[in-house]
Design an enzyme around this catalytic site. Structure first.
Site: not given
Ligand code: TYM
Length: 336
Positions: A117, A198, A201
């Site tokens: 970021k 990657k 969103k």
């Molecule tokens: P987030 O919302 O970015 O993504 C949710 C899940 O999707 C996976 N992911 C991907 N996997 C493969 N390729 C991609 N391009 C890709 N984009 C997203 C992420 O690895 C994730 O598993 N910080 C987390 C949310 C969170 C969380 C937690 C997860 C908050 N607290 C506690 C696990 C445990 C996040 O921003 O995920």
């Protein structure tokens, strides 16, 4: 040390519409794990986390609803898995504070996502810097021992391990106050977006699960490829379209596509990126057709009420676990 029964805990940020990266990186596993861990699969919509980027309340509410809708359409069964809003369990923010007091600044400064970021010139809020502590609290408050996430989140889960260790070292190792979580990384590699970075969103490079027909074909048409002319051999190993086709095709289908790429022809006719993209659009549409139909059913007033009821019941179950954990932690630290 692990908790007596393995507990699956994971979350997704409602900061945009759920995309193929979320599905193949995490949600597909989440749904599968409700079969192997019925009653112990906890999934939440991380709305506190999303506040680090979403500033419009109506947009946030819409993304939260859409995330719940998507999980249910994809087959989450509320009888076996607990789905809830993160902010319905405020104990998580209290645990985040307790963890922050045993967490070094250096640990957070090493977070890849935070450094990315900064590299992208985003002025960080304290919340963005603190993000991994809140994430650790999500996992540890619900006694999560298995955390299914995409590869981009692995470092955050490792940080949660460190925070649990530091807390136990400070306040009680035997029995431990907090349980050590293990990441369960998805088999799929990080899913690339339209531009080859990657899928995310925040990059506007996503392919969505429920788009279909012309809008889907148009979006797939935007996948970046090189300028090899129609009918010439195409680079199979490095092609973004192939990276996405791999998510949907079996070995035999991929072998056939590899020959089209090598020859630049299929069944004697020229084969180019446009054809590969059409194949991909068809695959996406077919794969999510049953979920798309369930989604439509849930978009009725009765379906909406059902979604709200699922989230409310989920929060009650999750809160029961989190308040017991917090009571343990407060006692251990000397708080009343
Ligand atoms: P987030 O919302 O970015 O993504 C949710 C899940 O999707 C996976 N992911 C991907 N996997 C493969 N390729 C991609 N391009 C890709 N984009 C997203 C992420 O690895 C994730 O598993 N910080 C987390 C949310 C969170 C969380 C937690 C997860 C908050 N607290 C506690 C696990 C445990 C996040 O921003 O995920």
């Amino acid at each position: 040390m692990t908790s007596p029964t393995p507990r699956v805990v994971s979350g997704i940020q409602p900061s945009g519409t759920i995309h193929l990266g979320n599905y193949f990186g995490a949600i597909r596993q989440h749904i599968a794990l409700q079969d192997t861990h019925p009653g112990d699969a906890f999934y939440f919509i991380a709305d506190y986390h999303a506040l680090t980027t979403v500033r419009d309340p109506a947009v946030l509410r819409a993304h939260v609803f859409d995330s719940a809708l998507t999980y249910l359409a994809l087959g989450l069964d509320p009888a076996r898995a607990t789905l809830f809003r993160q902010s319905d369990v405020p104990e998580v923010t209290e645990l985040a504070w307790l963890l922050a007091t045993v967490t070094g600044m250096g640990l957070l400064e090493r977070a890849h996502s935070y450094k990315d970021k900064l590299a992208n010139n985003i002025t960080p809020s304290v919340g963005l810097f603190f993000y991994p502590v809140l994430m650790a609290a999500d996992i540890l408050a619900h006694d999560g021992t298995l955390v299914p996430v995409g590869k981009d989140q692995l470092q955050h889960v490792e940080m949660a391990q460190d925070m649990a260790t530091h807390f136990n070292e400070a306040y009680g190792r035997d029995p431990p106050v907090l349980y050590r979580p293990e990441p369960l990384p998805a088999k799929a590699a990080v899913v690339p977006g339209l531009d080859g970075r990657k899928m995310s969103k925040s990059y506007d490079n996503s392919l969505l699960l429920f788009e279909s027909g012309k809008p889907l074909r148009k979006r797939v048409g935007q996948i970046v490829t090189d300028s090899t002319p129609l009918g010439e051999p195409l680079p199979f190993a490095t092609c973004n379209v192939v990276a996405l086709l791999r998510l949907f095709c079996d070995d035999a289908e991929l072998a056939a596509i590899e020959t089209y790429y090598r020859d630049g022809r299929r069944d004697g006719a020229p084969f180019g990126y446009g054809h590969a993209k059409l194949l991909l659009a068809e695959k996406i549409e077919q794969h999510f057709a049953p979920a798309r139909a369930r989604r439509e059913q849930l978009l009725t007033p009765a379906g909406r009420a059902e979604i709200e009821a699922v989230l409310t019941r989920g929060a009650q179950r999750a809160r029961a676990v989190a308040s017991a954990t917090l009571a343990r932690c407060r006692r251990a630290c000397g708080l009343r």
